[in-house]
Write a protein that holds these residues in place. Structure first.
Motif, PDB file in Angstrom:
ATOM      1  N   VAL A  83     -21.792  34.075  88.826  1.00 49.58           N
ATOM      2  CA  VAL A  83     -20.374  33.733  88.980  1.00 49.58           C
ATOM      3  C   VAL A  83     -19.555  34.281  87.825  1.00 49.58           C
ATOM      4  O   VAL A  83     -19.937  34.171  86.656  1.00 49.58           O
ATOM      5  CB  VAL A  83     -20.204  32.193  89.050  1.00 49.58           C
ATOM      6  N   ARG A  84     -18.418  34.874  88.169  1.00 50.90           N
ATOM      7  CA  ARG A  84     -17.303  35.124  87.250  1.00 50.90           C
ATOM      8  C   ARG A  84     -16.130  34.377  87.864  1.00 50.90           C
ATOM      9  O   ARG A  84     -16.101  34.191  89.080  1.00 50.90           O
ATOM     10  CB  ARG A  84     -16.965  36.613  87.156  1.00 50.90           C
ATOM     11  N   THR A  85     -15.172  33.955  87.075  1.00 49.57           N
ATOM     12  CA  THR A  85     -14.084  33.151  87.615  1.00 49.57           C
ATOM     13  C   THR A  85     -12.705  33.644  87.183  1.00 49.57           C
ATOM     14  O   THR A  85     -12.544  34.260  86.128  1.00 49.57           O
ATOM     15  CB  THR A  85     -14.201  31.671  87.181  1.00 49.57           C
ATOM     16  N   VAL A  86     -11.737  33.321  88.049  1.00 45.62           N
ATOM     17  CA  VAL A  86     -10.320  33.506  87.755  1.00 45.62           C
ATOM     18  C   VAL A  86      -9.594  32.288  88.304  1.00 45.62           C
ATOM     19  O   VAL A  86      -9.883  31.846  89.416  1.00 45.62           O
ATOM     20  CB  VAL A  86      -9.735  34.765  88.433  1.00 45.62           C
ATOM     21  N   ARG A  87      -8.675  31.743  87.521  1.00 42.05           N
ATOM     22  CA  ARG A  87      -7.774  30.697  88.017  1.00 42.05           C
ATOM     23  C   ARG A  87      -6.373  31.294  87.986  1.00 42.05           C
ATOM     24  O   ARG A  87      -5.894  31.723  86.933  1.00 42.05           O
ATOM     25  CB  ARG A  87      -7.832  29.458  87.133  1.00 42.05           C
ATOM     26  N   CYS A  88      -5.742  31.364  89.156  1.00 45.21           N
ATOM     27  CA  CYS A  88      -4.396  31.924  89.240  1.00 45.21           C
ATOM     28  C   CYS A  88      -3.691  31.285  90.430  1.00 45.21           C
ATOM     29  O   CYS A  88      -4.326  30.873  91.386  1.00 45.21           O
ATOM     30  CB  CYS A  88      -4.434  33.440  89.393  1.00 45.21           C
ATOM     31  N   HIS A  89      -2.387  31.169  90.334  1.00 45.15           N
ATOM     32  CA  HIS A  89      -1.617  30.558  91.418  1.00 45.15           C
ATOM     33  C   HIS A  89      -0.594  31.561  91.925  1.00 45.15           C
ATOM     34  O   HIS A  89       0.357  31.890  91.215  1.00 45.15           O
ATOM     35  CB  HIS A  89      -0.932  29.276  90.954  1.00 45.15           C
TER      36      HIS A  89
END
Length: 157
Positions: free
Chosen positions: A38-44
């Motif tokens: 897993v790699r992650t990004v949090r964006c809206h």
């Protein structure tokens, strides 16, 4: 993920070592079965950061995008998914929506999302990367293994 092992069989073998995503994601990419670290990004409603990450070597990783479940604008389109293919990413899981779903269905990459919407997202680069994110009753930590197929998504605890 080996094409011969299903998430159901993996869960039968490893049970409590795994978390199962309770949300009902749609298989939208050209590969229904995929897996990797897993790699992650949090964006809206802004996809500039995830685009820049998919433009780097993926080395078989899965980019988990926490878009907060927003349905108003797409975080991934065919050009961004194509970057993932070009750079060796195994898949993209979007807690939000995509666009260009017919084109993405032809690409050799796993893509799961809540659905699709043709509206574009913002491009300011707002968001965070490689941070723990949570949705669907699962905590996604960078480096944890993820497996996905037609039945659902499993992640190491």
């Amino acid at each position: 993920m080996s094409a011969s092992i299903s998430t159901a069989d993996l869960y039968d073998d490893r049970g409590d070592e795994l978390q199962s995503v309770s949300m009902q994601f749609q298989n939208l990419g050209g590969r229904a079965r995929f897996g990797g670290p897993v790699r992650t990004v949090r964006c809206h409603r802004d996809n500039a950061l995830l685009k820049s990450i998919l433009g780097t070597p993926g080395e078989g990783a899965v980019l988990v995008v926490d878009g907060g479940g927003a349905l108003e604008s797409a975080l991934v389109g065919d050009l961004i998914a194509g970057l993932g293919v070009e750079n060796g990413w195994a898949g993209i899981v979007v807690h939000g929506v995509i666009r260009d779903r017919a084109a993405i269905a032809e690409l050799p990459i796993g893509v799961k999302a809540l659905g699709s919407n043709p509206a574009k997202s913002g491009k300011t680069g707002a968001g965070e990367s490689d941070v723990p994110v949570s949705f669907g009753g699962v905590d996604f930590r960078p480096g944890a293994m993820l497996w996905s197929d037609e039945d659902g998504i499993l992640v190491e605890r």
